[in-house]
Design an enzyme around this catalytic site. Structure first.
Site, PDB file in Angstrom:
ATOM      1  N   CYS A 122       0.694  -1.310   0.150  1.00 19.32           N
ATOM      2  CA  CYS A 122      -0.037   0.100   0.090  1.00 19.32           C
ATOM      3  C   CYS A 122       0.661   1.337  -0.048  1.00 19.32           C
ATOM      4  O   CYS A 122       1.366   1.677  -1.037  1.00 19.32           O
ATOM      5  CB  CYS A 122      -1.199  -0.024   1.078  1.00 19.32           C
ATOM      6  SG  CYS A 122      -2.063   1.089   0.958  1.00 19.32           S
ATOM      7  N   HIS A 227      -3.752  -4.833   0.693  1.00 21.69           N
ATOM      8  CA  HIS A 227      -3.104  -5.215   1.888  1.00 21.69           C
ATOM      9  C   HIS A 227      -2.987  -6.621   1.912  1.00 21.69           C
ATOM     10  O   HIS A 227      -4.172  -7.224   2.252  1.00 21.69           O
ATOM     11  CB  HIS A 227      -3.805  -4.660   3.205  1.00 21.69           C
ATOM     12  CG  HIS A 227      -3.306  -3.153   3.357  1.00 21.69           C
ATOM     13  ND1 HIS A 227      -2.445  -2.779   4.138  1.00 21.69           N
ATOM     14  CD2 HIS A 227      -3.933  -2.081   2.910  1.00 21.69           C
ATOM     15  CE1 HIS A 227      -2.512  -1.393   4.116  1.00 21.69           C
ATOM     16  NE2 HIS A 227      -3.405  -1.073   3.470  1.00 21.69           N
ATOM     17  N   GLU A 229      -1.852  -8.709   4.116  1.00 22.86           N
ATOM     18  CA  GLU A 229      -2.126  -9.300   5.395  1.00 22.86           C
ATOM     19  C   GLU A 229      -3.327  -9.037   6.015  1.00 22.86           C
ATOM     20  O   GLU A 229      -3.871  -9.754   6.926  1.00 22.86           O
ATOM     21  CB  GLU A 229      -1.053  -8.317   6.462  1.00 22.86           C
ATOM     22  CG  GLU A 229      -1.392  -6.731   6.660  1.00 22.86           C
ATOM     23  CD  GLU A 229      -1.171  -5.877   5.416  1.00 22.86           C
ATOM     24  OE1 GLU A 229      -0.817  -6.195   4.338  1.00 22.86           O
ATOM     25  OE2 GLU A 229      -1.227  -4.514   5.705  1.00 22.86           O
TER      26      GLU A 229
END
Ligand code: MN
Length: 266
Positions: A122, A227, A229
């Site tokens: 990002c 993202h 994650e």
């Protein structure tokens, strides 16, 4: 050495900042450096170790971190200061974080100089694009009003859009046979001019927004605008989203590069 006995990689994660705040009731007036849990968990999800690299008092030590660690993840967070790419902030809210910019640019340079892979998430994608000479859209809704919503304050990490991987890229090899997918979108800035030497590896097909980039030759530098994650928790809680991209493959690609870099003589 067999794979069974290969020691885990040591992956560095760049820090976010809570700058000194006299109104904060805890650590009043102190600067906090921190990482968000899910990015650490994502980096560790294939058996490796993750550590946060604090911004040191002097950049000189960053070269030692780059020697010690096997790869660097630049995590998400605040905007990049427009001055980094020769612009004035169009709005005071988009001034970004110059202190973090300088720290992460020095960090990225140190890892690149040491021949260690760098992966951006990002803001990390935006930072790398600027570090290598590209520019950013300061605010997508203002500068690309026709674009899809790439951030929704209410939905936060539950905002998704399609992503199209460009054929012929390394990412297309990583996602062989599955070039269309879905990713989260939590950004109001994006790449305007791509940095020299970089190739676009994925776009949002609806508006053409750049969603993944990679340095074409030389050091291993790659980044995504989403993202990876955040998908971990989404996938755990929602088998209802089988369309989401498999972020384990991104990590595997990065890890392979880290292992290859570690195998090289100093
Ligand atoms: Mn997006």
């Amino acid at each position: 050495m067999s794979a069974l006995h290969t020691p885990p990689l040591k992956l560095g994660v760049s820090a976010c900042f809570f700058h000194a705040d006299p109104a904060r009731p805890i650590f009043t007036g102190k600067t906090l450096q921190y990482i968000e849990q899910s990015v650490a968990h994502w980096a560790m999800s294939q058996g490796d170790l993750a550590v946060m690299i604090p911004a040191p008092a002097a950049d000189a030590r960053l070269a030692d971190y780059a020697q010690w660690l096997d790869g660097l993840v630049l995590m998400g967070g605040s905007d990049v200061w427009p001055g980094s790419y020769g612009e004035q902030p169009m709005d005071p809210r988009w001034q970004g974080d110059r202190i973090r910019d300088a720290y992460e640019m020095a960090l990225a340079r140190a890892f690149v100089a040491a021949g260690k892979p760098v992966f951006g998430v990002c803001r990390g994608l935006q930072l790398l694009n600027v570090a290598f000479g590209g520019t950013l859209l300061q605010d997508i809704p203002t500068q690309r009003p026709e674009a899809l919503a790439h951030r929704d304050a209410g939905l936060y990490d539950q905002l998704f859009h399609p992503v199209q991987i460009e054929p012929g890229t390394r990412l297309a090899q990583v996602y062989a046979g599955q070039l269309q997918s879905t990713v989260n979108s939590v950004h109001h800035q994006g790449i305007k001019d791509l940095a020299p030497g970089f190739v676009v590896e994925a776009r949002c097909p609806t508006d053409g927004m750049i969603e993944a980039v990679r340095l074409q030759t030389g050091p291993w530098v790659a980044a995504v605008q989403w993202h990876p994650e955040f998908h971990l928790t989404t996938q755990a809680s929602a088998a209802a989203r089988p369309d989401l991209i498999d972020d384990g493959l991104l990590l595997t690609d990065f890890r392979q590069a880290c292992h290859a870099a570690r195998a090289l003589p100093d």
